[in-house]
Design a protein around this motif. Structure first.
Motif, PDB file in Angstrom:
ATOM      1  N   SER A 207       0.717  -1.174  -0.019  1.00 18.55           N
ATOM      2  CA  SER A 207      -0.162   0.045   0.106  1.00 18.55           C
ATOM      3  C   SER A 207       0.737   1.251  -0.139  1.00 18.55           C
ATOM      4  O   SER A 207       0.525   2.471  -0.604  1.00 18.55           O
ATOM      5  CB  SER A 207      -0.971  -0.003   1.053  1.00 18.55           C
ATOM      6  N   PHE A 210       1.785   1.971  -3.440  1.00 21.60           N
ATOM      7  CA  PHE A 210       0.649   2.889  -4.220  1.00 21.60           C
ATOM      8  C   PHE A 210       0.693   4.302  -3.615  1.00 21.60           C
ATOM      9  O   PHE A 210       0.436   5.230  -4.617  1.00 21.60           O
ATOM     10  CB  PHE A 210      -0.749   2.258  -3.792  1.00 21.60           C
ATOM     11  N   TYR A 213       3.464   6.250  -5.423  1.00 27.41           N
ATOM     12  CA  TYR A 213       3.203   6.208  -7.196  1.00 27.41           C
ATOM     13  C   TYR A 213       2.222   7.209  -7.273  1.00 27.41           C
ATOM     14  O   TYR A 213       2.352   8.171  -8.015  1.00 27.41           O
ATOM     15  CB  TYR A 213       2.527   4.809  -7.679  1.00 27.41           C
ATOM     16  N   GLY A 214       1.034   7.343  -6.555  1.00 23.44           N
ATOM     17  CA  GLY A 214       0.134   8.490  -6.515  1.00 23.44           C
ATOM     18  C   GLY A 214       0.818   9.903  -6.198  1.00 23.44           C
ATOM     19  O   GLY A 214       0.424  10.882  -6.828  1.00 23.44           O
ATOM     20  N   ILE A 246      -5.834   9.801 -11.401  1.00 23.23           N
ATOM     21  CA  ILE A 246      -5.220   8.656 -11.153  1.00 23.23           C
ATOM     22  C   ILE A 246      -4.263   8.807  -9.999  1.00 23.23           C
ATOM     23  O   ILE A 246      -4.341   7.847  -8.863  1.00 23.23           O
ATOM     24  CB  ILE A 246      -4.415   8.260 -12.606  1.00 23.23           C
ATOM     25  N   GLY A 247      -3.751   9.879  -9.787  1.00 18.33           N
ATOM     26  CA  GLY A 247      -2.858  10.148  -8.617  1.00 18.33           C
ATOM     27  C   GLY A 247      -3.639  10.125  -7.255  1.00 18.33           C
ATOM     28  O   GLY A 247      -3.222   9.460  -6.240  1.00 18.33           O
ATOM     29  N   ALA A 249      -6.611   8.686  -6.976  1.00 23.24           N
ATOM     30  CA  ALA A 249      -6.777   7.298  -6.613  1.00 23.24           C
ATOM     31  C   ALA A 249      -5.992   6.473  -6.075  1.00 23.24           C
ATOM     32  O   ALA A 249      -6.292   5.835  -5.118  1.00 23.24           O
ATOM     33  CB  ALA A 249      -7.428   6.726  -7.960  1.00 23.24           C
ATOM     34  N   LEU A 250      -4.688   6.530  -6.536  1.00 24.23           N
ATOM     35  CA  LEU A 250      -3.375   5.730  -6.114  1.00 24.23           C
ATOM     36  C   LEU A 250      -3.207   6.270  -4.507  1.00 24.23           C
ATOM     37  O   LEU A 250      -2.904   5.252  -3.659  1.00 24.23           O
ATOM     38  CB  LEU A 250      -2.456   5.768  -6.824  1.00 24.23           C
ATOM     39  N   LEU A 251      -3.045   7.504  -4.350  1.00 23.26           N
ATOM     40  CA  LEU A 251      -3.045   8.003  -2.943  1.00 23.26           C
ATOM     41  C   LEU A 251      -4.224   7.301  -1.833  1.00 23.26           C
ATOM     42  O   LEU A 251      -3.798   6.896  -0.845  1.00 23.26           O
ATOM     43  CB  LEU A 251      -3.206   9.585  -2.998  1.00 23.26           C
ATOM     44  N   VAL A 253      -5.943   4.676  -2.381  1.00 24.14           N
ATOM     45  CA  VAL A 253      -5.410   3.356  -1.880  1.00 24.14           C
ATOM     46  C   VAL A 253      -4.494   3.218  -0.663  1.00 24.14           C
ATOM     47  O   VAL A 253      -4.904   2.346   0.066  1.00 24.14           O
ATOM     48  CB  VAL A 253      -5.011   2.307  -3.302  1.00 24.14           C
ATOM     49  N   GLY A 254      -3.535   4.017  -0.584  1.00 29.07           N
ATOM     50  CA  GLY A 254      -2.612   3.879   0.588  1.00 29.07           C
ATOM     51  C   GLY A 254      -3.100   4.256   1.823  1.00 29.07           C
ATOM     52  O   GLY A 254      -3.243   3.474   2.884  1.00 29.07           O
TER      53      GLY A 254
END
Length: 521
Positions: A207, A210, A213-214, A246-247, A249-251, A253-254
């Motif tokens: 996580s 993720f 990456y975000g 997208i950024g 969304a990935l943020l 997730v973590g």
């Protein structure tokens, strides 16, 4: 010749975090230089004193709205309220961590009575080895849990106060790494505990990737990791919104992994069951408060301009979390796993307030986190007292007739369960009423309907346990309730008192949360 000016760091604004981290470092020195016979008591006194001092520092900063450390940290109403909530729940949880009980050695020094705690006497040796049996026979205590817990609290205090994504990531790792270790230190069922720690570590690292990456994508979008800079880039509208979404969304997730929202909740039941119960109480309360504080700051400060995009997604996550957790909890036969899925369901209720995207949503979410965190510590304190021949009595069937053998412990546990169910005159009812009201005000009425239905489902498995304790004959394998020490008794009493007071007279705390729900811009 021009002098180079050095940017000032406002240490006064950072006092709560500096005190806690300083105490953590001092705890490491205690491990190195203080004799073992007094080490446990010294660590406990040091930890409690540090947490109380940090709470006093938070209170002294009330009304402050400013940034520090070159804008990487912000001290405002939400940060201070959540830091206070983290410190209060941490004080209670550290009390559980410190509790030691009298036991009789089965090996090496048979017949000798000594105090034991929930942690492995020698965590570095293999489970079941001769070295472990020898340490257990001597009554060795694992006092290094205190500096680990304090490092985790330091990260938690920074998490909701971070004003850029880099400092937020640092806080995430500082709070997570000690928890990975603490989860694997259980005295009983060590292999289960170590399995839980490994699962938590692997999924937590995943996580974190993720999150990173975000953060990278948002930096590419806005050219900065500062939350206010990202908000300005969104308002300007000159960048590629797809990259920003997208950024985000990935943020998310973590962060959603850290709070345990569906579908990122798979670690919660296994880790809550395998970890020492006092650590489970710590994680289920303080960690959730810190993680939701970070979620609030990301969505309300960095990307409020994208609310039309993230509100439906978070709303769907909230619905999925409430429904899945409430239904799965009904099937659980282990009390800690049941409370774990209950915790996941409450994540959905808190997300309902967050999705509101208004002032009432921030205030109600903060109140909910404080009330739920304190009740959770009390509930797990009771779980740690109910024992059978192998240790904690996890199977729900063993709790049958508990109300007859220990009516005080059963009544306290019933109170906490009723609060989780949202029964009137408990803090849980006021909390749910507040977040549901904020959601309706924010146009998220469908979430409220789902929340009410899921609350009814959840009430079933809470009431089932109460019926089991008070209206069911005890089985052959009777459990015992260990006489709580003074610290554990105080933790249960304070948790129960706060649960009732916030249910009967919540207005002062609601008003405090309302005044604090203003982010620094």
């Amino acid at each position: 010749m021009n002098e180079i000016s050095t940017p000032s760091i406002e240490y006064g604004l950072l006092a709560p975090m500096l005190i806690v981290l300083g105490v953590a470092v001092a705890g490491v020195l205690v491990e190195a230089f203080v004799p073992r016979r007094v080490r446990h008591t010294t660590q406990f006194v040091l930890a409690i004193a540090g947490l109380v001092a940090a709470f006093v520092a938070v209170v002294s900063l009330a009304g402050t709205s400013s940034s520090a450390v070159l804008g990487a940290v912000v001290i405002d109403g939400p940060a201070l309220f959540l830091q206070g909530a983290i410190l209060l729940t941490s004080i209670l949880a550290v009390g559980l961590i410190a509790q030691r009980r009298v036991a009789v050695a089965e090996t090496v020094t048979a017949g000798v009575r000594f105090a034991v705690d929930d942690f492995a006497p020698e965590p570095a040796v293999p489970p079941g080895s001769a070295a472990e049996r020898a340490a257990a026979g001597k009554g060795s205590a694992t006092s290094e849990v205190f500096p680990l817990a304090m490092f985790a609290v330091g990260g938690m205090l920074l998490f909701p106060a971070s004003d850029d994504l880099l400092s937020m990531f640092v806080a995430l790792e500082v709070l997570s790494l000690p928890l990975y270790l603490l989860c694997g230190l259980a005295r009983h069922r060590r292999l289960l505990s170590q399995e839980a720690a490994l699962k938590y570590f692997l999924l937590g690292a995943f996580s974190s990737a993720f999150f990173l990456y975000g953060m990278a994508l948002l930096y590419g979008y806005a050219g900065t990791v500062r939350l206010s800079g990202i908000a300005a880039a969104v308002a300007d509208g000159s960048g590629d919104d797809t990259l920003a979404l997208i950024g985000v969304a990935l943020l998310a997730v973590g962060l959603l992994f850290k709070v345990g929202a569906v579908p990122f909740q798979s670690w919660i039941p296994d880790v809550y069951q395998g970890a020492p119960t006092s650590v489970t109480a710590f994680m289920a309360s303080a960690t959730k408060i810190a993680a939701f504080g970070a979620l609030l700051r990301v969505f309300y400060v960095a990307v409020p301009g994208l609310s039309a995009n993230w509100q439906p997604v978070l709303g769907a996550v909230a619905v999925l979390t409430m429904v899945a957790a409430s239904v799965i909890a009904v099937t659980q036969r282990d009390v800690k796993r049941m409370l774990a899925y209950s915790s996941v369901a409450h994540v959905g209720f808190v997300l309902t307030g967050l999705v509101a995207a208004n002032h009432a949503g921030v205030a109600s979410t903060m109140f909910y986190l404080l009330a739920y965190g304190i009740s959770t510590v009390g509930a797990f304190a009771i779980v740690g007292l109910v024992r059978d021949r192998t240790g904690e009595a996890g199977d729900l069937s063993a709790w049958a007739g508990l109300g007859r053998r220990s009516p005080v412990a059963a009544a306290a546990f019933a109170l906490f369960l009723l609060a989780f169910a949202g029964i009137p005159l408990t803090s849980g009812f006021v909390s749910k009423f507040a977040v549901f009201g904020a959601a309706i005000e924010g146009g998220a009425a469908p979430l409220v309907v789902v929340g009410v239905v899921c609350s009814a489902i959840a009430a079933y498995f809470y009431v089932r346990v109460i019926v089991l304790m008070f209206f069911t004959e005890p089985g052959d394998d009777a459990v015992t309730v260990v006489a709580p020490g003074a610290v554990t008794a105080a933790v249960v009493a304070v948790s129960a008192l706060v649960t009732v007071v916030l249910g009967i007279a919540p207005q002062p705390v609601l008003d405090l949360a309302d005044r604090a729900a203003v982010f620094f811009q």
